[in-house]
Scaffold this motif. Structure first.
Motif, PDB file in Angstrom:
ATOM      1  N   LYS A  95      -0.935   1.713  -0.289  1.00  0.00           N
ATOM      2  CA  LYS A  95       0.476   1.498   0.034  1.00  0.00           C
ATOM      3  C   LYS A  95       0.654   0.060   0.476  1.00  0.00           C
TER       4      LYS A  95
ATOM      5  N   CYS B  98       1.980   7.667  -0.147  1.00  0.00           N
ATOM      6  CA  CYS B  98       1.191   6.977  -1.171  1.00  0.00           C
ATOM      7  C   CYS B  98       1.728   5.588  -1.475  1.00  0.00           C
ATOM      8  N   GLY B  99       2.970   5.311  -1.110  1.00  0.00           N
ATOM      9  CA  GLY B  99       3.554   4.010  -1.361  1.00  0.00           C
ATOM     10  C   GLY B  99       4.292   3.936  -2.687  1.00  0.00           C
TER      11      GLY B  99
END
Length: 408
Positions: free
Chosen positions: A345, A318-319
């Motif tokens: 992300k 997801c970052g």
């Protein structure tokens, strides 16, 4: 919200001043390196007949690597730069040739095979090598797209990696801008000593930041303004404007408490992590059931003095920017859980610098990474009105730089 680049902006690259260097080899053992087939003899690293690739544990970007080397007759080795840690360093990264050009067996060398050349990519000028068996000095400097090799005081190689990547589009290593440093052995008894590295912090518009109302809370040289002991300095080390952390001590907390603020800073992963499967998270903040293999790297910034309001810096699918404490709290409303989940992300590859801004106003959080807003006015119900900031970790090697704050 304005891009962080409008407040703490990159400046055009100027000539790099001489920076403080630190040892990359302690002269006693191979601490800080990984690999086999090399030995330490009389304060030098020597390649044995079994020697292939010896790799730094840390990852580097934007640095000058200084060392001395001694060639045996016909000696062949190399310096891998921007090496990801696996594969052939000459192709997965780039290899700067270390070679006895005078040997008869190398009479038919191609231009890019001579000492100081970037193997297969860029030919060097004839290096002013000393006679076989004598020590030579060399510096390999990389900054962004630029690479330069100096031998015994003479620049023999200069190139632009962006141009070379266009010329050689199938070469993966030339596309990289960070990685390990490696010794690329071929079984010859090439020796190395006095290995030091000086790293440059990412450029920032300090004057612009001051004019925008920001105050520096890391001076680049000390831990003034942060709670610490003398023992912490062995782990949280300020060098050339970079706050280098080895993952082996406690979190670092600010002395001052902050209410509403914007915090701007740079950060990068300074070493690899173990490969693990981590969940894919949907825009609603829920795990989709799919998992992806990533390097497990985990840190973050505590805001308002609380672990629940931690803005994650990590390598999950997801970052960075996600607020794990709120996203995983199923007692929170759906809009809160979705709000603390990054829109996309925006993290750069492991080893490269990320520019980040965290803004807290009331119970609303906004996070920008590399010029893109990934969390926008997410609600953090129950968050404290004021508290200290902490640079948090889970054992990963991480660097910070250009830490500025503006109280709102």
């Amino acid at each position: 919200m304005k891009s962080i680049a409008t407040v703490v902006a990159f400046l055009p690259l100027a000539a790099t001043a001489e920076l403080k260097s630190v040892p990359l080899f302690n002269g006693t053992d191979l601490s800080g390196w990984k690999g086999e087939g090399y030995v330490v003899q009389d304060g030098t690293i020597v390649c044995t007949p079994q020697g292939k690739t010896l790799v730094t544990e840390r990852i580097y970007a934007d640095y000058a690597f200084d060392f001395e080397f001694k060639l045996p007759p016909g000696g062949n080795n190399g310096i891998g730069i921007h090496y990801p840690g696996s594969g052939d360093a000459a192709y997965a990264g780039m290899e700067v040739q270390v070679l006895d050009n005078t040997s008869e067996k190398y009479k038919d060398l191609k231009p890019y095979q001579f000492h100081g050349s970037l193997y297969t990519l860029l030919a060097a000028k004839k290096a002013p090598l000393k006679p076989v068996g004598e020590w030579n000095q060399e510096r390999i400097a990389v900054r962004g797209d630029r690479v330069q090799v100096t031998v015994n005081g003479e620049v023999i190689t200069e190139g632009n990696l962006a141009d070379l990547s266009k010329e050689f589009p199938k070469h993966e290593g030339v596309k990289r801008r960070s990685g390990h440093i490696a010794l690329c052995g071929h079984g010859d008894a090439v020796a190395f000593r006095n290995m030091r590295i000086s790293e440059a912090a990412p450029a920032a518009n300090d004057e612009g930041a001051k004019q925008s109302g920001f105050t520096q809370i890391f001076d680049g040289e000390t831990l003034k303004g942060w709670k610490h002991t003398e023992a912490d300095l062995a782990h949280w080390q300020p060098v050339n404007g970079i706050l280098k952390y080895d993952g082996k001590a406690k979190d670092l907390w600010s002395e001052k408490e902050y209410g509403d603020f914007s915090l701007a800073f740079d950060w990068r992963w300074a070493g690899p992590g173990p490969v693990m499967k981590r969940p894919v998270i949907g825009p609603d903040g829920k795990e989709t059931g799919e998992q992806i293999e990533v390097q497990e790297l985990d840190s973050g910034v505590y805001v308002r003095g609380n672990s629940k309001s931690q803005v994650n810096l990590w390598n999950w699918p997801c970052g960075s920017g996600e607020v794990y404490g709120y996203r995983t709290d199923r007692s929170q409303p759906a809009d809160v859980i979705a709000g603390v989940t990054p829109k996309k992300k925006m993290d750069k590859p492991v080893g490269e610098w990320n520019r980040t801004m965290i803004t807290m106003k009331g119970d609303k959080l906004t996070v920008s990474i590399n010029g893109e807003v990934v969390i926008e006015e997410a609600r953090l119900p129950g968050v404290a009105a004021k508290g200290k900031i902490a640079l948090q970790h889970h054992g990963s090697l991480i660097d910070f730089a250009n830490i500025w704050i503006k109280e709102l």
